[in-house]
Design an enzyme around this catalytic site. Structure first.
Site, PDB file in Angstrom:
ATOM      1  N   TYR A  52       0.668  -1.310  -0.070  1.00  0.00           N
ATOM      2  CA  TYR A  52       0.059  -0.004   0.021  1.00  0.00           C
ATOM      3  C   TYR A  52       0.774   1.370   0.043  1.00  0.00           C
ATOM      4  O   TYR A  52       1.699   1.505   0.684  1.00  0.00           O
ATOM      5  CB  TYR A  52      -0.860  -0.032   1.129  1.00  0.00           C
ATOM      6  N   SER A 208     -13.442  -3.081  -0.108  1.00  0.00           N
ATOM      7  CA  SER A 208     -14.172  -2.015  -1.159  1.00  0.00           C
ATOM      8  C   SER A 208     -15.630  -2.200  -0.713  1.00  0.00           C
ATOM      9  O   SER A 208     -16.539  -2.346  -1.787  1.00  0.00           O
ATOM     10  CB  SER A 208     -13.737  -2.328  -2.444  1.00  0.00           C
ATOM     11  N   PRO A 209     -16.174  -2.106   0.373  1.00  0.00           N
ATOM     12  CA  PRO A 209     -17.583  -2.357   0.974  1.00  0.00           C
ATOM     13  C   PRO A 209     -18.497  -1.406   0.316  1.00  0.00           C
ATOM     14  O   PRO A 209     -19.698  -1.689   0.053  1.00  0.00           O
ATOM     15  CB  PRO A 209     -17.571  -2.182   2.427  1.00  0.00           C
ATOM     16  N   LEU A 210     -17.982  -0.253  -0.051  1.00  0.00           N
ATOM     17  CA  LEU A 210     -18.974   0.656  -0.871  1.00  0.00           C
ATOM     18  C   LEU A 210     -19.245   0.748  -2.262  1.00  0.00           C
ATOM     19  O   LEU A 210     -19.764   1.408  -2.787  1.00  0.00           O
ATOM     20  CB  LEU A 210     -18.598   2.115  -0.103  1.00  0.00           C
ATOM     21  N   GLY A 212     -20.729   0.218  -5.989  1.00  0.00           N
ATOM     22  CA  GLY A 212     -22.079   0.156  -6.392  1.00  0.00           C
ATOM     23  C   GLY A 212     -22.979   0.828  -5.324  1.00  0.00           C
ATOM     24  O   GLY A 212     -24.126   1.086  -5.558  1.00  0.00           O
TER      25      GLY A 212
END
Ligand code: NAP
Length: 297
Positions: A52, A208-210, A212
């Site tokens: 990262y 990346s839960p968000l 959409g």
């Protein structure tokens, strides 16, 4: 912030994970404020990877730890290894995955140095290495455990069969599988990933839960349908649309732990509100229907 036990480790950590991938996307002081906001909001589990920011995210976090004596003991630090970018070591080397003993050990040494700590609480294998040898991985894990440099082990982006194979070879329990899960990435719900986690007591973490919800997916029309339904539910529950998207993940009985990637202090502060939403089964299926553009069979 609510807490949860992290699988077989028995260790209690915050129910939401803070993801450190974007810490150096802006200037370093913004990244440090984000870390402080996460600590203030009650996050205790922090997700890193050797790659990262080219190592700078871990380095920034190490500076925060060095400036706050005693903080390290309050936190559960996760890092990942196994992705090597093109040009790594030799200019003509291709992008590749590397679960060789030598690379795993070298990667952990680098993470420990940058994080300014003597141990990782959890090491995840970042993406399946098609050439990975389970016996060699097991030997590397045993060495890291014996030296005290890594306390627990897990995987990321592993399919159930890949996880089963590795679990059969290593002495230590695998306690996490970190995969992409969101309103735009539904695979884990029916490809066996969440079933396996539930069966084996493994914690599924959602990166990346968000996607959409506020981050676009490849399907513009589906995103628009989801946003309309999120708007309605946001008004109904009295929380922001993206908080509803987190509540949608938290509703699943496998105990999905969203990895929060925002570096905005206000959003970091608000994310735990998702844990207080009394979210219904009906609204869960409404959002699924919005994503798919049709009702379930
Ligand atoms: N294992 C893996 O292969 C893998 C892959 C990718 C990521 N990860 C991990 O998962 C973590 C989270 O991933 P992510 O950062 O992609 O997840 P995310 O939390 O879904 O997305 C964060 C991004 O969305 C933006 N955002 C959040 N709320 C917003 C809103 N209401 N309006 C507009 N933008 C909004 C954030 O911007 P602001 O900062 O401005 O809020 C940030 O750019 C990473 O930090 C990393 O630890 C793991």
């Amino acid at each position: 912030m609510k807490e949860r036990v992290l699988g077989a480790s028995g260790v209690k950590v915050s129910r939401l994970v803070y993801g450190c991938m974007r810490l150096v996307d802006g200037d370093r002081s913004h990244g440090k404020r984000a870390v402080q906001a996460a600590i203030d909001a009650g996050f205790t589990i922090f997700d890193h990877a050797d790659i990262y920011g080219g190592g700078e995210c871990e380095r920034l976090f190490g500076e925060v730890l060095a400036g706050s004596p005693g903080l390290r003991e309050q936190l559960f630090l996760v890092s990942k290894c196994g992705i090597r970018f093109a040009g790594d070591r030799n200019a003509d080397a291709p992008k590749r995955y590397d679960f060789s003993r030598k690379h795993i050990l070298a990667s952990v040494e680098g993470s420990l140095r940058r994080l300014d700590t003597d141990r990782l609480d959890l090491l995840l294998l970042h993406r399946p290495d098609l050439l990975g040898d389970p016996g060699e991985i097991a030997a590397a894990f045993a060495e890291l455990k014996a030296s005290g440099k890594v306390r627990w082990f897990g995987v990321s982006n592993f399919r159930p069969s890949q996880l089963s194979l590795l679990a059969s070879a290593v002495d230590e329990p695998l306690i996490v599988n970190q995969v992409e899960i969101s309103l735009a990435r539904l695979d884990a719900f029916d490809d066996g990933t969440l079933d396996q986690c539930t069966e084996l007591g493994i914690v599924p973490q959602a990166w990346s839960p968000l996607r959409g919800a506020v981050l676009p997916s490849a399907d513009v029309e589906a995103d628009a349908r989801v946003r309309r339904e999120l708007d309605r539910q946001s008004e109904h529950y009295g929380v922001a649309d993206w908080v509803v998207a987190l509540a949608w993940l938290l509703k699943h009985p496998a105990g999905i732990a969203p990895v929060i990637g925002s570096t905005n202090a206000e959003r970091i502060r608000l994310a735990p509100a998702s844990l207080g939403v009394d979210y219904t089964r009906e609204d869960w299926y409404r959002l699924l229907e919005a994503r798919n553009g049709c009702e379930v069979a």
